[in-house]
Structure formats: structure tokens, C-alpha cells
Design a protein around this motif. Structure first.
Motif, short mmCIF file in Angstrom:
data_model
loop_
_atom_site.label_atom_id
_atom_site.label_comp_id
_atom_site.label_asym_id
_atom_site.label_seq_id
_atom_site.Cartn_x
_atom_site.Cartn_y
_atom_site.Cartn_z
N ASP A 1 -8.65 2.08 -12.30
CA ASP A 1 -8.52 2.50 -10.90
C ASP A 1 -9.72 2.08 -10.08
O ASP A 1 -9.59 1.49 -9.00
CB ASP A 1 -8.33 4.02 -10.84
CG ASP A 1 -8.27 4.52 -9.41
OD1 ASP A 1 -7.27 4.24 -8.73
OD2 ASP A 1 -9.23 5.18 -8.96
N SER B 1 5.33 2.37 -10.37
CA SER B 1 4.79 1.94 -9.07
C SER B 1 3.63 0.97 -9.25
O SER B 1 3.48 0.01 -8.48
CB SER B 1 4.37 3.15 -8.24
OG SER B 1 3.18 3.74 -8.73
N TYR B 2 2.78 1.19 -10.28
CA TYR B 2 1.68 0.27 -10.53
C TYR B 2 2.21 -1.12 -10.91
O TYR B 2 1.72 -2.15 -10.43
CB TYR B 2 0.78 0.79 -11.65
CG TYR B 2 -0.05 1.98 -11.28
CD1 TYR B 2 -0.99 1.91 -10.25
CD2 TYR B 2 0.08 3.19 -11.96
CE1 TYR B 2 -1.76 3.00 -9.92
CE2 TYR B 2 -0.69 4.29 -11.63
CZ TYR B 2 -1.61 4.19 -10.61
OH TYR B 2 -2.37 5.27 -10.27
N VAL C 1 3.66 -2.82 -7.82
CA VAL C 1 2.61 -3.26 -6.90
C VAL C 1 1.97 -4.55 -7.41
O VAL C 1 1.68 -5.46 -6.62
CB VAL C 1 1.56 -2.14 -6.72
CG1 VAL C 1 0.29 -2.68 -6.06
CG2 VAL C 1 2.15 -1.02 -5.88
N ARG D 1 -9.72 -4.94 -4.87
CA ARG D 1 -8.86 -4.88 -3.69
C ARG D 1 -9.69 -5.04 -2.40
O ARG D 1 -9.27 -5.76 -1.48
CB ARG D 1 -8.11 -3.55 -3.67
CG ARG D 1 -7.08 -3.44 -2.56
CD ARG D 1 -6.39 -2.09 -2.60
NE ARG D 1 -5.73 -1.84 -3.87
CZ ARG D 1 -6.10 -0.96 -4.76
NH1 ARG D 1 -7.17 -0.20 -4.55
NH2 ARG D 1 -5.44 -0.80 -5.88
N ASN E 1 0.57 7.15 -6.23
CA ASN E 1 -0.70 7.85 -6.42
C ASN E 1 -0.59 9.32 -6.05
O ASN E 1 -1.11 10.20 -6.75
CB ASN E 1 -1.79 7.19 -5.56
CG ASN E 1 -2.21 5.84 -6.08
OD1 ASN E 1 -1.91 5.48 -7.21
ND2 ASN E 1 -2.89 5.07 -5.27
N THR F 1 0.83 -1.22 0.00
CA THR F 1 0.00 0.00 0.00
C THR F 1 0.86 1.25 0.00
O THR F 1 0.54 2.24 -0.68
CB THR F 1 -0.94 -0.01 1.22
OG1 THR F 1 -1.79 -1.16 1.16
CG2 THR F 1 -1.79 1.25 1.26
N ASN G 1 2.22 1.81 -3.48
CA ASN G 1 1.14 2.22 -4.38
C ASN G 1 0.73 3.66 -4.15
O ASN G 1 0.55 4.43 -5.11
CB ASN G 1 -0.06 1.28 -4.15
CG ASN G 1 -1.11 1.42 -5.23
OD1 ASN G 1 -0.85 1.93 -6.31
ND2 ASN G 1 -2.30 0.97 -4.93
N THR G 2 0.58 4.06 -2.90
CA THR G 2 0.04 5.39 -2.61
C THR G 2 1.08 6.50 -2.75
O THR G 2 0.70 7.65 -3.01
CB THR G 2 -0.59 5.42 -1.22
OG1 THR G 2 0.36 4.94 -0.24
CG2 THR G 2 -1.82 4.54 -1.16
N LEU H 1 -4.08 -3.29 -12.53
CA LEU H 1 -2.86 -2.53 -12.21
C LEU H 1 -1.94 -2.43 -13.42
O LEU H 1 -1.31 -1.40 -13.65
CB LEU H 1 -2.14 -3.20 -11.03
CG LEU H 1 -2.76 -3.01 -9.65
CD1 LEU H 1 -2.12 -3.96 -8.64
CD2 LEU H 1 -2.61 -1.57 -9.18
#
Length: 420
Positions: free
Chosen positions: A136, A200-201, A204, A143, A49, A42, A45-46, A106
């Protein structure tokens, strides 16, 4: 024993093996192995984001040259596409498994986010923005269903609360990186940041595949979960709960859109309070979200926690409204108090909503139910900016009072619904 025999000494107790002290970082992480892995995933991922969401609109306008109105219209259309993605993504998660569906989405996000650096026309911008929104919102539904599968029933809500605190930390870190890019304001810096977001996607997706074990399902369970009409769309109680939660989710657009515009256009508070409100909100959510999950173990109790949050958000609307026409320092204090109330309301309402979103769903169809629940939240976030600007801000004190009434009615409505 005779006098000549030596006294037998009692056997010594085995020495206790010292338990290694957990380091400072380890003490902050959950003991559950799966939740600990989800924490790191997480965070990665964030951070991405936070980087992408902060820069995207500015990049489309300043670097690609699209007008502000055009950017807003494209993102609105993309938001509508995202709303439509939640329900089918949830059903696909029930049919093919949460993890494969989420990883595929993703991967779509990674490719499309990287594609932004190649945009050369309005048509390609529209297509990529819509695909990103669909992936998304679909991944969000998958998720949420994945959490239902890999976390114990009594740990789902607390686990989601912990991950939400991590989410706020990650987005804050990503926003700090975005600030450096905005200060540079060069095409190269924007390109590098968007490619980092895309990477990052992909990372993840790989981490989910390698680190998150999902219980195997039998063919009968898969058939039962995915055959026939969508059970969530036929569940009136669940649909009503989804709608009431969507009303309270307007608070996110209130803090992101309504409050900054209110501060800048309708009060004498310092302009930095528009950004300061978001920072205060983020900090309080990080600290309080896990604590707010206490008492959500049963649906009736979770509904009361949800109501408490809705009423606190309603109170924050009335407090924020009082900042109009007040002296600058008074307005700043009032805005800060309103933001604090909203943050408290947010953590309680979210804790109650997560519990109800799982507790009111039928076992074996979490993808379908979480798809519907997430669609309600997506619709709220899509319509929120229009409602806040055209109804709330346009009518001043009356507009804030109407918004407060809507929050309060949704909170009381949830307890009445669950009581039935």
C-alpha cells in the motif's frame, strides 16, 4: 458591372456547427483525458479501500477471534513495515518505471487481501498484514510519481486535488457498503466484502495498464534517475519540508482517533458527533479541495498556503478543547466548529504540501522524492495514535494546546524554509 448584370449576393457564412452540450455527469468530470481516466480508476480503487479499511479490524477480531490488543499490535507492526517501504519503492519506480512498479504492488495487495479469508494463525495474519502495508505505501509513492509523469507540471496539484475529492467520495461509498456488512455480522458477508476489495485492486492494476499512457524514457534518463545514492535522502531542504509536512499530517489521526475519543470520553456532546465529525470533514474536503489549490503555482506561494492550513488546524485544536465541561448542545456546536476549521486547514495544507513535494524535487527523480515525502506522511500516521492518546488526550486542554503549537510552528517553519 453593367446595368444588365444581376447583383452578386455576398456568400453566406458557413453555418456554425453546434457544439454538443456536455451532460451533467460530463460537466463534473475534468476535460483532460488522462485525468478523466484517473478519476474512474481512483473511484474504483477507493470504493474498495473504503470497504476493506472499515471492516478489516472488526473482521480480525470478531470472525478470526484475535484479541483487540493483538489486532492493534499487528497493525502497528504492519504500519512500521509500510513506513519502510516508501523510499525503496520510489527508487524502483525511477529504475523500472512508475506504472510497472505500481501494478506489481497492486497485484500483491489483491493477493494478500484475498488471503485474509484464509487466515488460520497469528503468523499468517502478521505476514499478510505486513505485506499489505508494504504494498500500500509503496504503491502510494509510485502513484504520486506517476502523476508527475502523466500530468502537466501546471496541472499536477489541481489534478491531485481533484483526485483527492474523488477519493473521499469513493471511500464514503465503500463505507456505506461496509455498514451493511457490519449489520449482517456474518462470516459470509465479511468474506464476500474482502474478496470484493481484493478484486478492486486487480481491476485497478488492469485499468492502469490499459488506460494510462506514460511517456517513454530513454536509457540515459533511466540511468541518471536510478544510479548513485538516493538524491532525496541527501537533499536537506527536501527532508526538512518532509518533516514539517509530517507534523501537520498528524491532523489525520486527530480527526480519526483523537476527536472521537475526546467526544466520547471528555465531553457531554452527543456520541454520534464522533462519527458526524468524519462525515462533515469528508463533505467539506470533497467540496473545497480543488479550490484550495489556487495560488500554489510558485514554491513561496505554496508555502504560504501550507502555513494558512497549518494555522487553521492549530485553531481547530483550541476550539475542540473548549468542548470539555460545556453543556451538551454547546459542546456539539463547538465540536462542529472545530471540525469545520480542521477541514479548511486540511485542504489548504494538503494543497501546499503537494505543490512543494513536486516543486522542491529534482526533475527526473520523482520516484525517489515522492518515496521520501510519502514516508514522512506514513510515519506521522503510524505515530499519531500513540501521540494523541498518550500526550494530547492524557493532558486535556494543555495537550490540545501543545498540539496546536506544533501545527503552528510547522506552518511558520515551512515558509521560513522555502524563503531560504
Amino acid at each position: 458591372m453593367t446595368a444588365t448584370e444581376p447583383a452578386t449576393e455576398p456568400a453566406a457564412a458557413p453555418a456554425a456547427v453546434p457544439t454538443p452540450a456536455r451532460g451533467r455527469l460530463a460537466r463534473l468530470l475534468p476535460e483532460d483525458r488522462v485525468l478523466r481516466r484517473l478519476t474512474w480508476i481512483t473511484l474504483v480503487n477507493t470504493v474498495g479501500n473504503g470497504l476493506g479499511m472499515t471492516l478489516a479490524a472488526v473482521y480480525f477480531h470478531r470472525i478470526l477471534g484475535f484479541g483487540v490488543g493483538t489486532v492493534g499490535a499487528v497493525l502497528t507492526v504492519a504500519g512500521a513495515c509500510g513506513v519502510a517501504a516508501g523510499v525503496p519503492a520510489g527508487r524502483l519506480a525511477d529504475r523500472y518505471g512508475c506504472k510497472p512498479v505500481m501494478m506489481a504492488l497492486l497485484a500483491v495487495q489483491a493477493v494478500c487481501a484475498a488471503g485474509y479469508v484464509l487466515v488460520g494463525s497469528l503468523a499468517s495474519f502478521v505476514v499478510l498484514a505486513c505485506l499489505v502495508a508494504i504494498a500500500d505505501r509503496g504503491a502510494s509513492a509510485a502513484r504520486a510519481a506517476l502523476f508527475a509523469e502523466v500530468l502537466a507540471p501546471d496541472a499536477r496539484v489541481r489534478g491531485r486535488a481533484y483526485l483527492r475529492s474523488v477519493t473521499n467520495i469513493g471511500i464514503s461509498l465503500g463505507t456505506v457498503g461496509a455498514a451493511a456488512v457490519l449489520q449482517s455480522d456474518s462470516r459470509g458477508a465479511y468474506t464476500l466484502a474482502l474478496l470484493a476489495d481484493a478484486a478492486s485492486y486487480g481491476l485497478v492494476a488492469v485499468l492502469y495498464w490499459l488506460l494510462v499512457p506514460v511517456p517513454a524514457r530513454t536509457a540515459a534518463q533511466i540511468e541518471q534517475a536510478s544510479s548513485g545514492p538516493n538524491p532525496a535522502l541527501r537533499d536537506r531542504v527536501y527532508l526538512a519540508a518532509t518533516g514539517l509536512n509530517a507534523v501537520v499530517c498528524l491532523q489525520f489521526m486527530m480527526i480519526e482517533v483523537g476527536l472521537p475519543l475526546w467526544v466520547v470520553e471528555h465531553t457531554d456532546a452527543p456520541r454520534w458527533m464522533a462519527a458526524g465529525g468524519m462525515l462533515v470533514n469528508t463533505a467539506l474536503v470533497i467540496v473545497l479541495q480543488v479550490r484550495a489549490t489556487r495560488g500554489t503555482e510558485e514554491p513561496a506561494a505554496a508555502a504560504r498556503v501550507f502555513r494558512r492550513g497549518a494555522l487553521l488546524v492549530a485553531a481547530s485544536c483550541l476550539v475542540v478543547a473548549l468542548a470539555a465541561d460545556a453543556p451538551a448542545w454547546v459542546a456539539a456546536v463547538v465540536i462542529a466548529a472545530g471540525v469545520a476549521l480542521q477541514a479548511l486547514g486540511e485542504v489548504y495544507s494538503q494543497a501546499g504540501a503537494w505543490a512543494l513535494g513536486y516543486d522542491l524535487a529534482k526533475d527526473g527523480a520523482h520516484g525517489a522524492y515522492q518515496g521520501v515525502f510519502n514516508t514522512g506522511m506514513s510515519a506521522s500516521m503510524m505515530l499519531g495514535p500513540v501521540l494523541l492518546t498518550s500526550v494530547v488526550l492524557a493532558n486535556g486542554l494543555l495537550g490540545w494546546a501543545l498540539l496546536a503549537a506544533a501545527f503552528a510552528a510547522a506552518g511558520w517553519g515551512m515558509t521560513a524554509l522555502v524563503r531560504r
